[in-house]
Design an enzyme around this catalytic site. Sequence first.
Site, PDB file in Angstrom:
ATOM      1  N   SER A   1       0.829  -1.218   0.000  1.00 25.12           N
ATOM      2  CA  SER A   1       0.000   0.000   0.000  1.00 25.12           C
ATOM      3  C   SER A   1       0.859   1.262   0.000  1.00 25.12           C
ATOM      4  CB  SER A   1      -0.927   0.025   1.220  1.00 25.12           C
ATOM      5  OG  SER A   1      -0.174   0.066   2.421  1.00 25.12           O
TER       6      SER A   1
ATOM      7  N   ASN B   1      -0.957  -1.291  13.845  1.00 19.01           N
ATOM      8  CA  ASN B   1      -2.423  -1.202  13.932  1.00 19.01           C
ATOM      9  C   ASN B   1      -2.887   0.108  14.583  1.00 19.01           C
ATOM     10  OD1 ASN B   1      -2.151  -3.697  12.860  1.00 19.01           O
ATOM     11  ND2 ASN B   1      -2.909  -4.825  14.641  1.00 19.01           N
TER      12      ASN B   1
ATOM     13  N   THR C   1     -40.986  23.876  -9.529  1.00 12.66           N
ATOM     14  CA  THR C   1     -41.160  22.641  -8.758  1.00 12.66           C
ATOM     15  C   THR C   1     -41.535  21.606  -9.821  1.00 12.66           C
ATOM     16  OG1 THR C   1     -43.514  22.933  -8.338  1.00 12.66           O
ATOM     17  CG2 THR C   1     -42.015  23.849  -6.692  1.00 12.66           C
ATOM     18  N   HIS C   2     -41.161  20.382  -9.603  1.00 18.00           N
ATOM     19  CA  HIS C   2     -41.355  19.319 -10.611  1.00 18.00           C
ATOM     20  C   HIS C   2     -40.720  19.706 -11.947  1.00 18.00           C
ATOM     21  CE1 HIS C   2     -44.523  17.562  -7.978  1.00 18.00           C
ATOM     22  NE2 HIS C   2     -44.732  18.831  -7.700  1.00 18.00           N
TER      23      HIS C   2
ATOM     24  N   SER D   1     -14.611  21.825 -28.387  1.00 23.21           N
ATOM     25  CA  SER D   1     -14.778  20.523 -29.026  1.00 23.21           C
ATOM     26  C   SER D   1     -13.709  20.386 -30.102  1.00 23.21           C
ATOM     27  CB  SER D   1     -16.167  20.448 -29.655  1.00 23.21           C
ATOM     28  OG  SER D   1     -16.181  19.506 -30.710  1.00 23.21           O
TER      29      SER D   1
ATOM     30  N   LYS E   1     -18.334  25.155 -30.023  1.00 21.21           N
ATOM     31  CA  LYS E   1     -18.707  24.621 -28.715  1.00 21.21           C
ATOM     32  C   LYS E   1     -17.976  25.290 -27.549  1.00 21.21           C
ATOM     33  CE  LYS E   1     -21.118  21.599 -27.792  1.00 21.21           C
ATOM     34  NZ  LYS E   1     -20.999  20.143 -27.905  1.00 21.21           N
TER      35      LYS E   1
ATOM     36  N   ASN F   1     -18.045  23.905 -23.767  1.00 18.37           N
ATOM     37  CA  ASN F   1     -18.650  22.847 -22.946  1.00 18.37           C
ATOM     38  C   ASN F   1     -18.393  23.031 -21.449  1.00 18.37           C
ATOM     39  OD1 ASN F   1     -19.568  21.519 -25.259  1.00 18.37           O
ATOM     40  ND2 ASN F   1     -17.605  20.474 -25.520  1.00 18.37           N
TER      41      ASN F   1
ATOM     42  N   GLU G   1     -19.886  18.936 -15.554  1.00 19.21           N
ATOM     43  CA  GLU G   1     -20.254  17.554 -15.901  1.00 19.21           C
ATOM     44  C   GLU G   1     -19.413  16.553 -15.109  1.00 19.21           C
ATOM     45  OE1 GLU G   1     -20.581  17.116 -20.396  1.00 19.21           O
ATOM     46  OE2 GLU G   1     -19.896  19.172 -20.150  1.00 19.21           O
TER      47      GLU G   1
ATOM     48  N   TYR H   1      -7.678  -5.847  14.483  1.00 15.14           N
ATOM     49  CA  TYR H   1      -7.242  -5.412  13.157  1.00 15.14           C
ATOM     50  C   TYR H   1      -7.447  -6.511  12.130  1.00 15.14           C
ATOM     51  CZ  TYR H   1      -4.452  -3.967   9.220  1.00 15.14           C
ATOM     52  OH  TYR H   1      -4.064  -3.647   7.955  1.00 15.14           O
TER      53      TYR H   1
ATOM     54  N   GLN I   1      -6.900  -2.225   5.273  1.00 18.17           N
ATOM     55  CA  GLN I   1      -5.833  -1.511   4.566  1.00 18.17           C
ATOM     56  C   GLN I   1      -6.427  -0.724   3.390  1.00 18.17           C
ATOM     57  OE1 GLN I   1      -1.914  -3.239   3.809  1.00 18.17           O
ATOM     58  NE2 GLN I   1      -2.391  -3.110   1.630  1.00 18.17           N
TER      59      GLN I   1
ATOM     60  N   LYS J   1      -8.365   3.289   2.975  1.00 24.86           N
ATOM     61  CA  LYS J   1      -7.796   4.624   2.802  1.00 24.86           C
ATOM     62  C   LYS J   1      -7.877   5.170   1.373  1.00 24.86           C
ATOM     63  CE  LYS J   1      -4.479   2.944   5.247  1.00 24.86           C
ATOM     64  NZ  LYS J   1      -5.328   1.872   5.838  1.00 24.86           N
TER      65      LYS J   1
END
Length: 462
Positions: free
Chosen positions: A23, A107, A152-153, A274, A280, A282, A287, A314, A319, A322
Amino acid sequence: MRKLWGGAFAEDTNSLVNRFGQSIHTDLNFWQEDLIGSVAHARMLGAVGIITPEESETLIRGLEQIHEDGPESLPHDVEDIHTAIEVKLSEIVGEVAGKLHTARSRNDQVATDTRLYLHNELVEVFDLIKKLQTLLLAKGGEYKGALMPGWTHQQRAQPITLGFHLMAHFWALQRHGWRAERLFELANYSPLGSAALAGTSFPIDREMTSQELGFLGPIPNALDATSDRSYILDSLHLCAALMIDLSRISQELVLWSGREFGFVSLADSVTTGSSIMPQKRNPDMAELIRGRTGRVIANWVTNATTMKALPLGYNRDTQDDKPPLFDSMGKVKDSIQLIHLMLESAVWNLEHMSTSVHGDFSTATDLADFLATTGIPFRQAHELVGSVVRGCIERGWVLEDLDAARLNEIAPDVPVAALEVLSPAASIQRRESLGAPGPLAMEKQLTHAQWILECEGFPKIA
Ligand code: ARG
């Protein structure tokens, strides 16, 4: 591969086992926290006489040397960061390095590192949230009178203002700050000195290391201290909840910057082009925030799945808790800053936002409210306005087209004075209940938010 164990092993470890268990590469995210935890431990070992003051000083100086040399100086042919630092330390100070691990285990060490890492990350998150709130408040004030549709909606509902809308995000961030502060407190206890699972026979001083590391106190049970990962789950939930709200802002920016809405232009510095369509612009950052929210949500699920039914003590499974934490924290910090950049440089098409409210029947509620003030029960007023809306639609009119004659034609029971409440701008002016977008109510909200911002940390909102 260099190891901190192996005395009882006659044969070499299979290379796949080494690779699968390593790790070190992700552990480098908290190399400094590991060093700081070790310095506190070495100081305590010297203070209580488990090692001599000179040995303690030598260890601390060696650890400080590693800090100066930076993470590039650490060996990579090791299992984890704890091994890397101990190996490096022995190169610097010699055999005495082997005394650092007295009365300690990896640990309690890894649990300490993770909590310290979290502590540092949360301090950064607090700051980024406050900065974004400051921006939202400034924009909220600037655009408090800028008319726009409210939905709304996803259907036109009632007119609001851009300032009012932006301030809704201010309060969402306030909740995240508040939640992050609670989490900071909850996680701020020290596992150090719990050793493998059952403490140690050495006369250590856990209060001392806890204090030096800025924790509120030592965790009372060594088995709990080395087994608990709930603070990671809480952090991952915080990140997911924050990203979900950032994804909602992102979605608005994606929609509103498109031609169909045309409400906002995002700056060159935060948009992309683009490779085929020269026209474009973007909203890629919005996104990506929207998309990566999925991974941040999944990070919580990943760790919750790891922890479910895991026996105490432990387990190596943890491990892997993280990398999702590092990933989520990194994404949250980047995303808050990107939202900041996009909003800071956004150019709002206020004229278009304001005119787009006209003709959408969004002052129908104002008409019903008006009738209710003349003594008609609201339910009946609602019905009556429904017939006005229907009458308009049948004739191809919108509410703003009504005059006395037209109103009389479709709803003779509605008094002519009602025509005055049909303009969206007038609608905002009258919406003065607490938390509404009317000028006085909005002024109060902005003052409240200003007070909140000036407070230390994230106070309760009421
Ligand atoms: N690298 C390990 C982790 O992140 C540290 C603890 C290892 N302990 C052990 N007994 N193998 O969880």
